[in-house]
Design a protein around this motif. Structure first.
Motif, PDB file in Angstrom:
ATOM      1  N   ILE A 153     -12.196  -9.843 -11.244  1.00 54.30           N
ATOM      2  CA  ILE A 153     -11.450 -10.998 -10.369  1.00 54.30           C
ATOM      3  C   ILE A 153      -9.904 -10.605 -10.470  1.00 54.30           C
ATOM      4  O   ILE A 153      -9.684 -10.030 -11.400  1.00 54.30           O
ATOM      5  N   GLY A 154      -9.326 -10.778  -9.139  1.00 55.05           N
ATOM      6  CA  GLY A 154      -8.070 -10.486  -9.137  1.00 55.05           C
ATOM      7  C   GLY A 154      -7.243 -11.328  -8.017  1.00 55.05           C
ATOM      8  O   GLY A 154      -7.909 -11.885  -7.451  1.00 55.05           O
ATOM      9  N   ILE A 155      -5.928 -11.154  -8.343  1.00 48.70           N
ATOM     10  CA  ILE A 155      -4.945 -11.771  -7.411  1.00 48.70           C
ATOM     11  C   ILE A 155      -3.832 -10.778  -6.852  1.00 48.70           C
ATOM     12  O   ILE A 155      -3.660  -9.867  -7.892  1.00 48.70           O
ATOM     13  N   ARG A 156      -3.489 -10.981  -5.724  1.00 51.12           N
ATOM     14  CA  ARG A 156      -2.728  -9.983  -5.131  1.00 51.12           C
ATOM     15  C   ARG A 156      -1.618 -10.473  -4.087  1.00 51.12           C
ATOM     16  O   ARG A 156      -2.089 -11.506  -3.535  1.00 51.12           O
ATOM     17  N   TYR A 157      -0.484 -10.020  -4.173  1.00 50.35           N
ATOM     18  CA  TYR A 157       0.546 -10.494  -2.865  1.00 50.35           C
ATOM     19  C   TYR A 157       0.847  -9.236  -1.967  1.00 50.35           C
ATOM     20  O   TYR A 157       1.021  -8.233  -2.576  1.00 50.35           O
ATOM     21  N   ASN A 158       0.507  -9.270  -0.827  1.00 48.35           N
ATOM     22  CA  ASN A 158       0.617  -8.252   0.239  1.00 48.35           C
ATOM     23  C   ASN A 158       2.072  -8.673   0.922  1.00 48.35           C
ATOM     24  O   ASN A 158       2.156  -9.474   1.642  1.00 48.35           O
ATOM     25  N   LEU A 159       3.251  -7.838   0.680  1.00 47.00           N
ATOM     26  CA  LEU A 159       4.494  -8.290   1.035  1.00 47.00           C
ATOM     27  C   LEU A 159       4.560  -7.235   2.648  1.00 47.00           C
ATOM     28  O   LEU A 159       4.615  -5.976   2.366  1.00 47.00           O
ATOM     29  N   GLY A 160       4.568  -7.829   3.844  1.00 49.49           N
ATOM     30  CA  GLY A 160       4.735  -7.166   4.963  1.00 49.49           C
ATOM     31  C   GLY A 160       6.267  -6.687   5.072  1.00 49.49           C
ATOM     32  O   GLY A 160       6.979  -7.683   4.980  1.00 49.49           O
ATOM     33  N   PHE A 161       6.337  -5.471   5.353  1.00 49.13           N
ATOM     34  CA  PHE A 161       7.796  -4.988   5.687  1.00 49.13           C
ATOM     35  C   PHE A 161       7.796  -5.162   7.484  1.00 49.13           C
ATOM     36  O   PHE A 161       9.038  -4.907   7.877  1.00 49.13           O
ATOM     37  N   ALA A 162       7.026  -4.950   8.239  1.00 46.87           N
ATOM     38  CA  ALA A 162       6.871  -4.596   9.525  1.00 46.87           C
ATOM     39  C   ALA A 162       7.416  -6.057  10.460  1.00 46.87           C
ATOM     40  O   ALA A 162       6.635  -6.932   9.985  1.00 46.87           O
ATOM     41  N   ASP A 163       8.194  -6.088  11.277  1.00 46.91           N
ATOM     42  CA  ASP A 163       8.159  -7.265  12.389  1.00 46.91           C
ATOM     43  C   ASP A 163       6.989  -7.097  13.050  1.00 46.91           C
ATOM     44  O   ASP A 163       6.649  -5.941  13.922  1.00 46.91           O
ATOM     45  N   ILE A 164       5.928  -7.935  13.187  1.00 45.49           N
ATOM     46  CA  ILE A 164       4.841  -7.675  13.886  1.00 45.49           C
ATOM     47  C   ILE A 164       4.880  -8.268  15.394  1.00 45.49           C
ATOM     48  O   ILE A 164       3.802  -7.991  15.934  1.00 45.49           O
ATOM     49  N   THR A 165       6.179  -8.859  15.818  1.00 46.91           N
ATOM     50  CA  THR A 165       6.361  -9.287  17.147  1.00 46.91           C
ATOM     51  C   THR A 165       6.958  -8.050  18.137  1.00 46.91           C
ATOM     52  O   THR A 165       7.662  -7.250  17.405  1.00 46.91           O
ATOM     53  N   LYS A 166       6.577  -8.035  19.336  1.00 46.56           N
ATOM     54  CA  LYS A 166       7.181  -7.252  19.999  1.00 46.56           C
ATOM     55  C   LYS A 166       8.694  -7.872  20.750  1.00 46.56           C
ATOM     56  O   LYS A 166       9.409  -7.101  21.474  1.00 46.56           O
ATOM     57  N   GLU A 167       8.728  -9.196  20.598  1.00 48.73           N
ATOM     58  CA  GLU A 167       9.926  -9.994  21.032  1.00 48.73           C
ATOM     59  C   GLU A 167      11.029 -10.008  20.034  1.00 48.73           C
ATOM     60  O   GLU A 167      10.956  -9.823  18.916  1.00 48.73           O
ATOM     61  N   ASN A 168      12.145  -9.676  20.852  1.00 50.54           N
ATOM     62  CA  ASN A 168      13.506  -9.389  20.217  1.00 50.54           C
ATOM     63  C   ASN A 168      13.985 -11.015  19.516  1.00 50.54           C
ATOM     64  O   ASN A 168      14.718 -10.863  18.571  1.00 50.54           O
ATOM     65  N   SER A 169      13.607 -11.980  20.186  1.00 53.35           N
ATOM     66  CA  SER A 169      14.050 -13.189  19.704  1.00 53.35           C
ATOM     67  C   SER A 169      13.400 -13.820  18.381  1.00 53.35           C
ATOM     68  O   SER A 169      13.816 -14.715  17.907  1.00 53.35           O
ATOM     69  N   THR A 170      12.342 -13.123  18.045  1.00 55.15           N
ATOM     70  CA  THR A 170      11.417 -13.535  17.023  1.00 55.15           C
ATOM     71  C   THR A 170      11.379 -12.546  16.019  1.00 55.15           C
ATOM     72  O   THR A 170      10.867 -11.311  16.415  1.00 55.15           O
ATOM     73  N   SER A 171      11.287 -12.696  14.567  1.00 49.51           N
ATOM     74  CA  SER A 171      10.831 -11.881  13.648  1.00 49.51           C
ATOM     75  C   SER A 171       9.872 -12.330  12.683  1.00 49.51           C
ATOM     76  O   SER A 171      10.176 -13.303  11.825  1.00 49.51           O
ATOM     77  N   LEU A 172       8.777 -11.820  12.812  1.00 52.59           N
ATOM     78  CA  LEU A 172       7.502 -12.472  12.075  1.00 52.59           C
ATOM     79  C   LEU A 172       7.085 -11.179  11.222  1.00 52.59           C
ATOM     80  O   LEU A 172       6.713 -10.187  11.633  1.00 52.59           O
ATOM     81  N   LYS A 173       7.129 -11.460   9.874  1.00 54.18           N
ATOM     82  CA  LYS A 173       6.355 -10.784   9.083  1.00 54.18           C
ATOM     83  C   LYS A 173       5.354 -11.368   8.214  1.00 54.18           C
ATOM     84  O   LYS A 173       5.495 -12.520   7.528  1.00 54.18           O
ATOM     85  N   ASN A 174       4.338 -10.549   7.770  1.00 54.58           N
ATOM     86  CA  ASN A 174       3.140 -11.150   7.063  1.00 54.58           C
ATOM     87  C   ASN A 174       3.381 -11.254   5.513  1.00 54.58           C
ATOM     88  O   ASN A 174       4.311 -10.352   4.881  1.00 54.58           O
ATOM     89  N   SER A 175       3.008 -12.263   4.966  1.00 54.72           N
ATOM     90  CA  SER A 175       3.250 -12.877   3.613  1.00 54.72           C
ATOM     91  C   SER A 175       1.810 -13.423   3.188  1.00 54.72           C
ATOM     92  O   SER A 175       1.153 -14.338   3.795  1.00 54.72           O
ATOM     93  N   VAL A 176       0.963 -12.396   2.518  1.00 57.86           N
ATOM     94  CA  VAL A 176      -0.402 -12.613   2.170  1.00 57.86           C
ATOM     95  C   VAL A 176      -0.640 -12.778   0.711  1.00 57.86           C
ATOM     96  O   VAL A 176      -0.463 -11.857  -0.064  1.00 57.86           O
ATOM     97  N   PHE A 177      -1.180 -13.839   0.014  1.00 60.51           N
ATOM     98  CA  PHE A 177      -1.810 -14.276  -1.189  1.00 60.51           C
ATOM     99  C   PHE A 177      -3.289 -13.997  -1.192  1.00 60.51           C
ATOM    100  O   PHE A 177      -3.697 -14.820  -0.299  1.00 60.51           O
TER     101      PHE A 177
END
Length: 185
Positions: A153-177
């Motif tokens: 059994i395990g738990i993990r946190y995935n910290l996204g470094f990349a901005d996943i959008t192509k729009e300049n007005s928004t910066s979205l980065k994944n955060s996954v538990f």
């Protein structure tokens, strides 16, 4: 996109065939993994969204205290809006090529390593695939506990470094538990 998916499937099959050929050797393990995600976008006013994850892994024991694990996982990610009932679901294939697992005590493991995700598609409020980048990358940090010789059994946190959008007005980065079960075959 089809070429990338075919390439990933070939890599998985090659890995499974290689592991099957070496199955009798000490230290090589492979199996399946499944569980749940709790995801959001960093740098925004989003709420957590629940998703699923699952896939295959291979693990090579370097010593009693150290192992290297590789995983290929389907991961349902995204977020809910705090201001409305809208939500976005993003479907990724995440590849974790070299997770280092350290065993400080017998059944407990600490893990860290790189992650690369490939966006398969998505749906939801305002989702347009062409507005999202195909590749996401980041780092995975986690802890695991072996319940039996074959079940962890395990738990993990995935910290996204990349901005996943192509729009300049928004910066979205994944955060996954993630919380999951790994079963060694």
């Amino acid at each position: 996109m089809k070429k990338t998916i075919k390439l990933m499937l070939c890599a998985v099959l090659l890995g499974v065939m290689t592991i099957n050929a070496q199955e009798k050797q000490k230290g090589i393990e492979f199996g399946i993994k499944a569980g749940a995600n709790l995801t959001e976008f960093r740098n925004t006013s989003s709420k957590f969204k629940i998703g699923i994850m699952g896939g295959v892994f291979s693990q090579y024991r370097l010593s009693e205290k150290l192992a290297i694990r590789s995983e290929i996982l389907y991961s349902a990610q995204g977020a809910k809006s705090k201001n409305s009932s809208g939500k976005i679901k993003l479907n990724y294939i995440n590849v974790l090529p070299a997770i280092i697992k350290f065993y400080p005590i017998n059944k407990l493991s600490l893990e860290a390593g790189p992650q690369v995700g490939y966006l398969l598609g998505g749906k939801g409020t305002g989702f347009v695939k062409s507005n999202f980048k195909k590749i996401d990358y980041g780092v995975a940090l986690g802890i695991g506990y072996s319940l039996t010789d074959n079940l962890e059994i395990g738990i993990r946190y995935n910290l996204g470094f990349a901005d996943i959008t192509k729009e300049n007005s928004t910066s979205l980065k994944n955060s996954v538990f993630q919380a999951g079960l790994s079963f060694k075959l």
